[in-house]
Write a protein that holds these residues in place. Structure first.
Motif, PDB file in Angstrom:
ATOM      1  N   ASP A 568      -1.682  -0.103   0.463  1.00 37.70           N
ATOM      2  CA  ASP A 568      -0.318  -0.267  -0.206  1.00 37.70           C
ATOM      3  C   ASP A 568      -0.343   0.321  -1.649  1.00 37.70           C
ATOM      4  O   ASP A 568      -1.391  -0.217  -2.135  1.00 37.70           O
ATOM      5  CB  ASP A 568       0.321  -1.659  -0.098  1.00 37.70           C
ATOM      6  CG  ASP A 568       1.861  -1.442  -0.419  1.00 37.70           C
ATOM      7  OD1 ASP A 568       2.666  -0.644  -0.416  1.00 37.70           O
ATOM      8  OD2 ASP A 568       2.187  -2.462  -0.867  1.00 37.70           O
ATOM      9  N   LYS A 587      -3.064  -1.557   4.290  1.00 38.15           N
ATOM     10  CA  LYS A 587      -1.636  -1.522   4.993  1.00 38.15           C
ATOM     11  C   LYS A 587      -2.009  -0.805   6.331  1.00 38.15           C
ATOM     12  O   LYS A 587      -2.796   0.091   6.304  1.00 38.15           O
ATOM     13  CB  LYS A 587      -0.993  -0.598   3.989  1.00 38.15           C
ATOM     14  CG  LYS A 587       0.451  -0.179   4.498  1.00 38.15           C
ATOM     15  CD  LYS A 587       1.204   0.918   3.751  1.00 38.15           C
ATOM     16  CE  LYS A 587       2.642   1.222   4.288  1.00 38.15           C
ATOM     17  NZ  LYS A 587       3.325   2.001   3.466  1.00 38.15           N
ATOM     18  N   SER A 589       0.311   1.001   9.063  1.00 36.26           N
ATOM     19  CA  SER A 589       1.519   1.588   9.261  1.00 36.26           C
ATOM     20  C   SER A 589       1.471   2.159  10.718  1.00 36.26           C
ATOM     21  O   SER A 589       0.634   2.819  11.502  1.00 36.26           O
ATOM     22  CB  SER A 589       1.727   2.921   8.450  1.00 36.26           C
ATOM     23  OG  SER A 589       1.844   2.638   6.941  1.00 36.26           O
ATOM     24  N   GLU A 601       8.487   5.954   9.634  1.00 35.64           N
ATOM     25  CA  GLU A 601       7.389   4.723   9.653  1.00 35.64           C
ATOM     26  C   GLU A 601       8.243   3.759  10.409  1.00 35.64           C
ATOM     27  O   GLU A 601       8.993   2.897   9.609  1.00 35.64           O
ATOM     28  CB  GLU A 601       7.180   4.458   8.061  1.00 35.64           C
ATOM     29  CG  GLU A 601       6.053   3.432   7.953  1.00 35.64           C
ATOM     30  CD  GLU A 601       5.436   3.058   6.511  1.00 35.64           C
ATOM     31  OE1 GLU A 601       4.342   2.734   6.547  1.00 35.64           O
ATOM     32  OE2 GLU A 601       6.761   2.960   5.731  1.00 35.64           O
ATOM     33  N   THR A 604       5.396  -1.823   9.351  1.00 37.13           N
ATOM     34  CA  THR A 604       4.160  -1.772   8.555  1.00 37.13           C
ATOM     35  C   THR A 604       3.502  -3.301   8.375  1.00 37.13           C
ATOM     36  O   THR A 604       4.295  -4.266   8.982  1.00 37.13           O
ATOM     37  CB  THR A 604       4.583  -1.361   7.139  1.00 37.13           C
ATOM     38  OG1 THR A 604       5.557  -2.338   6.586  1.00 37.13           O
ATOM     39  CG2 THR A 604       4.947  -0.174   7.234  1.00 37.13           C
TER      40      THR A 604
END
Length: 721
Positions: A568, A587, A589, A601, A604
């Motif tokens: 991130d 992160k 996704s 996306e 997350t």
């Protein structure tokens, strides 16, 4: 004082960035391969620009072995520094370059120069010692002209990209105790070497300078079935399992075999060797070493397909010894316990010069059929020309190497005596080999613009080679970086491309899945590009998604969904300046690519704070998958932000997630919280795998078992030190 300050700043920049440097003066150098293939032509690179009309004016021309001028297709690239020759018949030639060919001939010194090269119909083996010595002598002359100091740093080391079918190969295999994990391989049917392997009853893992065989048939009472110790000079690195054969690949140093050398063994020059140890594990409690062999060099990559082991090493001979010795041994070495186990140089007829290269290193390719590991022949071939990345399917092997691009004069710093060469300032040479059992035959090569990130930057599908590259440097505002996709046919001729994507950014991850290519670039946001490569001659960008953060690794979930593992990020305002990009936690996704023109996306997951990381972000083999249960896991070390620029270590272990087209949810948190300030390398999890209904975490010093449904602890096995 001012000059000292400039050098100090340069030294600091080099130390921080891990770069090497090249000194320039008014002397112009020429870099060119000694070998070319007739179908592909020949190139020469100059450190200063040439006049575009130099060929027409006769400042540059070619003669054959009789000294007669040859009329052929010859042109200078737009950059002014690359001369290319096409349509030249097989034979021996000399390129003649006069000083007047240079743009700034009144400032530069080339001296009327001749460069010899040979054009071959197909790659030919060396004729003998003289040809090899001449190759290195010419290389030394080129390097002296370039006045290079230090080596060019290479990016990245090894691994991956192919079809969505590969996801099926990652779910597991049938073993004695039911299904069990296999390595997260790039290509279905092509196994990759790893730190840990299992056959469904035993776990084979590397623990410092030994291999531990752990009996996990009873997850409550796991025991060490056997240990394979190695000498102090040998370090096991990678493992393969092939039916009843365990393959242990390691590195060691061995004294160079030199005749009439009156020195103690400890003072002899030593070679770096990649050694392979084959064990019969039909009885895992009493493994038997049945053969040992190896090849000189550092391990670049290894694969196992159709029960044939392939591995590639890089060898860097000390060819400068030519200045001191009359007959130095410049060939790579190999050995085989079946032939006495002594190091022997490769025969000259097992060595060739890769076209388009002029390098002081070898790529050594070794193969053996493991259907009869004790008796089958071992094939070892040496190719002059180094390699950095490796991609392989069941039919083809591709090696890549950087082809460094000289800096334009206007790109040089104010002090023109020094210019910094960066890894990104390179094109990529791609060498294609065909595979047939243990036979590895060179087919063709090509140079593509820009540099590769890793093995996932390339693949082969339906006979076409596809690759994505970054050209230039992301932070160079005067000449922003750009990203490209290239498609080449079976003879390595370019048939299609998409170029100049995401100016000012570089590629952070890529994945080819049959007729689609996915590419993540980053500078401030994460554009995910979806590219249609179904028609090789006309690839097309279908969609683009910009989101915070970036993905280091892309993994196919199904034909409509992709998982990204990365970091991130956020933009932090800077008073009086541009916002600063700050990296946060890890992160995950979930990308929905069902509409290729509008990727989304969908979900997350942010893990930890700044400093949090997983081995998965640089090694795809750290990913655990269980396809039937939709489980994905990885080792992780968690850090939390404590204020200011400091982070605090919270714990390490493993994280397991359920990921479906509907979203991401945590299935298990196997992170062990701690008050310690530092990670413990001995208990840090290296791999996660499953056998039947149990999950196992494997560290350097221990194995732990958990229920695969409940993730409750079952047992633990601590290895003796």
């Amino acid at each position: 004082m001012k000059k000292k300050k400039i050098w100090l700043i340069a030294a600091i920049a080099i130390a921080v960035a891990g770069l090497s440097f090249v000194f320039f003066n008014d002397k112009v150098s020429v870099s060119a391969s000694s070998v070319a293939l007739a179908e592909q032509g020949w190139k020469a690179n100059f450190s200063s620009s040439l006049h575009q009309e130099a060929i027409d004016k006769g400042y540059i021309y070619i003669t054959d072995e009789n000294g007669d001028r040859v009329d052929t297709e010859m042109f200078i690239h737009e950059n002014g520094k690359t001369l290319e020759i096409r349509g030249i018949p097989i034979g021996e030639y000399q390129l003649h370059i006069k000083n007047a060919a240079l743009k700034n001939s009144f400032m530069k010194s080339l001296v009327d120069t001749e460069v010899s090269f040979a054009v071959q119909e197909q790659l030919e083996k060396l004729s003998g010692e003289e040809e090899l010595r001449n190759y290195f002598a010419r290389l030394m002359e080129m390097q002296q002209n370039n006045r290079q100091f230090g080596g060019i740093m290479q990016e990245g080391s090894e691994e991956t990209a192919e079809s969505a079918d590969s996801a099926a190969g990652e779910s597991g295999s049938s073993g004695a105790n039911g299904d069990y994990s296999t390595t997260n391989n790039q290509v279905e049917g092509v196994d990759e070497a790893d730190l840990v392997k299992t056959d469904g009853s035993y776990i084979y893992s590397i623990s410092e300078s030994r291999v531990v065989i752990s009996d996990v048939r009873n997850p409550q009472e796991m025991v060490v079935a056997a240990e394979l110790p190695f000498t102090e000079e040998t370090y096991p690195q990678q493992l393969f399992l092939s039916e009843d054969t365990l393959v242990v690949m390691g590195s060691r140093f061995s004294a160079m075999p030199i005749d009439n050398f009156q020195l103690p063994h400890s003072q002899l020059p030593h070679l770096g060797i990649t050694s392979v140890y084959l064990y019969d594990i039909s009885s895992p409690e009493s493994p038997q070493l049945i053969r040992e062999f190896g090849a000189e060099g550092n391990l670049s990559g290894a694969r196992l397909a159709n029960n044939v082991l392939y591995f590639v090493t890089n060898v860097y001979p000390d060819y400068w010894v030519l200045e001191e010795q009359d007959e130095p041994e410049l060939r790579p070495h190999r050995y085989d316990s079946n032939d006495g186990g002594e190091l022997q140089p490769l025969p000259y007829d097992s060595i060739a010069v890769l076209p388009g290269t002029m390098e002081g290193s070898y790529s050594v390719i070794t193969t053996i059929d493991l259907n009869a590991p004790e008796t089958n022949d071992i094939s070892t071939e040496g190719f002059l020309g180094g390699n950095e990345q490796l991609y392989m399917n069941e039919e083809s092997l591709y090696l890549t190497a950087s082809a460094y691009v000289p800096l334009d004069e206007e790109q040089m710093p104010g002090n023109r005596e020094m210019a910094i060469w960066l890894p990104q300032q390179a094109n990529t040479e791609v060498f294609k080999f065909s595979l047939s059992g243990t036979a590895v035959d060179f087919l063709a090569s090509a140079e593509i613009t820009g540099s590769l990130l890793n093995q996932f930057s390339m693949d082969e599908y339906n006979g076409y080679f596809r690759a994505v590259t970054t050209e230039g440097i992301a932070w160079d505002l005067t000449s922003p970086s750009k990203n490209h996709l290239f498609i080449l046919d079976g003879q390595m001729n370019q048939v299609g491309s998409v170029e100049d994507l995401a100016p000012g950014e570089r590629i952070y991850s890529a994945r080819f899945i049959e007729q689609k290519a996915y590419m993540v670039t980053f500078k401030e946001t994460d554009p995910l590009f979806v590219i249609d490569v179904s028609v090789p001659s006309s690839p097309e960008v279908l969609g683009e998604l910009k989101i915070p953060g970036f993905s280091n690794y892309l993994h196919p979930l199904d034909e409509n969904h992709l998982i990204g593992f990365g970091y991130d990020t956020k933009l932090v305002p800077v008073k009086g300046g541009e916002p600063r990009v700050v990296t946060g936690g890890m992160k995950i996704s979930l990308f929905d690519v069902s509409d290729f023109t509008d990727p989304l996306e969908k979900d997350t997951e942010i893990i930890g704070g700044p400093g949090t990381y997983s081995a998965l972000q640089y090694d795809h083999k750290a990913l655990f998958t269980h396809q039937e249960k939709n489980l994905f896991g990885f080792p992780a070390a968690l850090y939390a932000e404590t204020g200011g620029d400091y982070v605090e270590f919270e714990g390490e272990g493993a994280l397991i997630y359920t990921i479906t087209p509907d979203g991401i949810s945590q299935a298990a948190n196997l992170i062990e919280q701690t008050d310690d300030q530092y990670e413990d390398w001995n208990t840090a999890i290296q791999r996660i795998l499953y056998v039947g209904g149990e999950l196992y975490t494997v560290a350097n010093g221990e194995i732990k078992s958990y229920g695969l449904d409940t993730f409750e602890p079952i047992g633990s096995l601590v290895f003796d030190k």
